[in-house]
Design a protein around this motif. Structure first.
Motif, mmCIF file in Angstrom:
data_model
loop_
_atom_site.group_PDB
_atom_site.id
_atom_site.type_symbol
_atom_site.label_atom_id
_atom_site.label_comp_id
_atom_site.label_asym_id
_atom_site.label_seq_id
_atom_site.Cartn_x
_atom_site.Cartn_y
_atom_site.Cartn_z
ATOM 1 N N LEU A 1 22.159 -88.968 19.803
ATOM 2 C CA LEU A 1 21.770 -88.482 18.483
ATOM 3 C C LEU A 1 21.008 -87.162 18.590
ATOM 4 C CD1 LEU A 1 21.735 -88.952 15.462
ATOM 5 C CD2 LEU A 1 19.670 -90.348 15.736
ATOM 6 N N LYS A 2 20.217 -87.006 19.638
ATOM 7 C CA LYS A 2 19.491 -85.753 19.838
ATOM 8 C C LYS A 2 20.463 -84.591 19.997
ATOM 9 C CE LYS A 2 16.163 -83.434 22.860
ATOM 10 N NZ LYS A 2 15.272 -83.542 24.033
ATOM 11 N N GLY B 1 24.397 -80.126 17.021
ATOM 12 C CA GLY B 1 25.790 -79.734 16.890
ATOM 13 C C GLY B 1 26.605 -79.918 18.155
ATOM 14 N N ILE B 2 26.127 -80.765 19.077
ATOM 15 C CA ILE B 2 26.817 -80.976 20.353
ATOM 16 C C ILE B 2 27.426 -82.373 20.372
ATOM 17 C CG2 ILE B 2 26.558 -81.133 22.855
ATOM 18 C CD1 ILE B 2 24.174 -79.212 22.588
ATOM 19 N N TYR C 1 13.556 -89.223 15.257
ATOM 20 C CA TYR C 1 14.030 -87.905 14.853
ATOM 21 C C TYR C 1 13.570 -87.546 13.440
ATOM 22 C CZ TYR C 1 16.674 -88.287 19.113
ATOM 23 O OH TYR C 1 17.003 -88.439 20.441
ATOM 24 N N LEU C 2 13.235 -88.547 12.632
ATOM 25 C CA LEU C 2 12.648 -88.274 11.328
ATOM 26 C C LEU C 2 11.284 -87.595 11.490
ATOM 27 C CD1 LEU C 2 12.853 -88.715 8.212
ATOM 28 C CD2 LEU C 2 11.592 -90.850 8.570
ATOM 29 N N ASP D 1 25.751 -93.135 16.952
ATOM 30 C CA ASP D 1 25.090 -92.529 18.100
ATOM 31 C C ASP D 1 24.030 -93.442 18.688
ATOM 32 O OD1 ASP D 1 26.139 -89.713 18.371
ATOM 33 O OD2 ASP D 1 25.556 -89.693 16.264
ATOM 34 N N THR D 2 23.676 -93.150 19.933
ATOM 35 C CA THR D 2 22.557 -93.816 20.593
ATOM 36 C C THR D 2 21.315 -92.944 20.445
ATOM 37 O OG1 THR D 2 22.838 -92.754 22.758
ATOM 38 C CG2 THR D 2 24.212 -94.674 22.286
ATOM 39 N N ILE D 3 20.200 -93.433 20.936
ATOM 40 C CA ILE D 3 18.963 -92.659 20.864
ATOM 41 C C ILE D 3 19.062 -91.381 21.693
ATOM 42 C CG2 ILE D 3 17.813 -93.761 22.845
ATOM 43 C CD1 ILE D 3 15.255 -93.806 21.081
#
Length: 559
Positions: A413-414, A419-420, A243-244, A408-410
């Protein structure tokens, strides 16, 4: 059950079409069945370009799937599993049917043009879209539609990887997030049906050819345990790095979204030119690593290269899963670790391949936090029962370490970045955004721990609650006792039944006044009674009572 079979058949057929598309696009754009098996070779369609064709392949692929995804199904972008989890948790299992078609083409083009992603995310989204569509066509209830979505995910995993058990547990552990007899039965039927179709098309062989597994020395268990902890760190690091890079791509791109995959494909092409082993899913490279075919330095380079290539593929707008990259990264880590301990402890360490297999499962468990799925799929890949003990040890330690390192997990985290919160209310929901303290009822009179069962039965029957809090002699909260537990105890033989409620009191999941109601509802629904105490956040003593009725009154108050 009949619908589960139909969904399984659809997911099995979808996996056959999906894999055929991947193979076709890979041959068209690279000239090889799997370019990772021949890294650095030229494309026979354009031999004059030599190995430099990898600079153009991702660009061509991006020009094809970029407009397709942007125009018809934006949710087909990325790795797919989070979207399915969101649909099940907050959207009643509703997934657009066009996702199945768009995801098939977009993911096959991404992988065929060099995208370093996996097949699991796409086939889960494809199968789930089929299940959701069938649920709407047959006017199934919301609960049944969710279950059909999970059946599609199970069937897709089972057929694509020839891993029917892993498909079942993947669906229940990650998609549904719960285990029940009905869910198990339905997903098994879908998984078996899809597996039969998959085996008819691909043969009854595992999708990876891995070496035999043996434990040569008891001291290896300590080495496997340490590998599990290291793999968790790598798994969490991979999810953060993914995500970075995606954030970096978002900041860098200012043009139209449909053009982003093609322009970003130039950067991906440079990575593939430097490290052609990253082209596509990369199973041939993974298999060679488990056989000890690479030096430790190159293994670490492959590990970092896979993180970068996968993150860049998804960051530029590609479509594909992160399950296979997690296995790849774990195999590189495990092989490098195995070579290292073999040099340090040559008489104890054992074969390098054993560490590669353990690293695969532990890294996936560290990133996705799905320990049961990780154990089952590695067992199905090897067929070796001797793998179970060290695999369970490493995966459990990896999961526990992952929980310490990240909330979070992979996959989740998405969603959280958007915001969910899967445990929170759906956007616009009338129930869930309030805090527990605003809806809780006064605390009913607690039962002393020394209360006899017969007296507790009378008090429970008069209280209007299906459960009451219990306090010990010092006034400390000991848990709740339910009417069901008291009734069952009174039905036992006198010499076997407990004498007081102290032995029946069990504390439910703690709920505090400042907690969002949506989170507290999970604890309320899992409790045996009709309500649970609300505890003071500092002292842990009961200050109120949360019931289903008090939660529903919150809806009336906001109407």
């Amino acid at each position: 059950m009949a619908l589960a079979v139909v969904v399984g058949a659809g997911a099995g057929a979808g996996s056959v079409v999906f894999r055929w598309c991947i193979k076709t696009f890979t041959r068209l754009l690279s000239g090889h069945a799997d370019y990772a098996a021949s890294p650095g070779a030229s494309n026979p369609h354009v031999p004059w370009l030599g190995p430099y064709f990898v600079l153009l392949a991702p660009v061509i692929g991006g020009l094809l799937y970029g407009p397709l995804v942007n125009r018809f199904a934006k949710e087909a972008r990325g790795h797919g599993v989070p979207e399915v989890m969101l649909a099940v948790a907050q959207r009643g299992g509703r997934i657009s049917p066009k996702v199945a078609v768009v995801k098939t083409l977009a993911s096959a083009l991404t992988i065929g043009s060099g995208g370093s992603v996996g097949r699991e995310g796409p086939i889960v989204q494809i199968g789930s879209a089929l299940g959701s569509t069938l649920g709407r066509v047959t006017k199934a209830t919301e609960g049944r539609t969710r279950l059909l979505v999970a059946c599609g995910a199970a069937g897709g995993i089972a057929a694509t990887f020839n891993a029917p058990l892993a498909g079942v547990f993947f669906a229940m552990e990650l998609i549904l997030g719960t285990f029940s007899a009905e869910a198990f039965g339905a997903t098994v039927l879908a998984s078996v049906t899809a597996s039969v179709i998959g085996r008819a098309a691909f043969g009854d062989t595992a999708f990876l050819d891995l070496p035999d597994f043996h434990i040569d020395h008891l001291a290896q268990y300590g080495l496997f345990a340490l590998l599990g902890i290291v793999a968790a760190v790598v798994g969490v690091g991979f999810s953060r790095f993914l995500y970075l890079i995606e954030d970096a791509c978002d900041r860098a791109w200012r043009g139209p979204e449909w053009l982003r995959p093609a322009v970003g494909g130039l950067a991906l092409g440079l990575v593939l030119l430097a490290l052609p082993e990253m082209y596509g899913v990369g199973y041939p490279v993974l298999e060679k690593a488990t056989e000890g075919g690479y030096a430790i330095g190159f293994l670490l380079l492959l590990l970092l290269g896979k993180m970068l290539a996968t993150s860049l593929t998804i960051g530029i707008g590609g479509s594909g899963g992160v399950f296979a990259p997690s296995l790849f990264i774990g195999a590189m880590l495990g092989s490098a670790y195995g070579i290292g301990v073999h040099h340090l402890l040559p008489g104890t360490a054992g074969a390098v391949g054993a560490y590669a297999l353990i690293g695969m499962g532990a890294t996936f468990a560290g990133g996705a936090r799905a320990p049961i799925t990780a154990v089952v799929i590695l067992f199905e890949l090897t067929g070796e029962y001797s793998i179970i003990l060290p695999l369970m040890l490493a995966i459990v330690l990896a999961t526990a370490t992952s929980r310490l390192l990240s909330r979070d997990t992979i996959y989740t985290l998405k969603l959280r970045r958007r915001g969910i919160d899967l445990e929170g209310p759906a956007p616009g929901a009338r129930l869930g955004s309030q805090h527990v303290g605003t809806v809780m009822e006064p605390l009913p009179s607690p039962l002393p721990a020394t209360t006899a069962l017969a007296d507790a039965a009378d008090l429970l029957s008069l209280s209007g609650h299906g459960a009451l809090p219990v306090i010990d002699d010092t006034g400390k909260y000991a848990g709740i006792v339910t009417a069901q537990a008291v009734a069952e105890a009174l039905a036992e033989q006198p010499d076997a039944a407990p004498a007081t409620v102290e032995q029946l009191a069990e504390p439910p999941a703690p709920v505090t006044p400042d907690q969002p109601l949506a989170q507290a509802l999970h604890a309320l629904l899992s409790a045996a009674g009709t309500g649970i105490p609300v505890l003071d956040a500092e002292q842990g003593r009961p200050v109120g009572w949360l019931s289903h009725q008090s939660a529903l009154r919150a809806v009336h108050a906001t109407a």
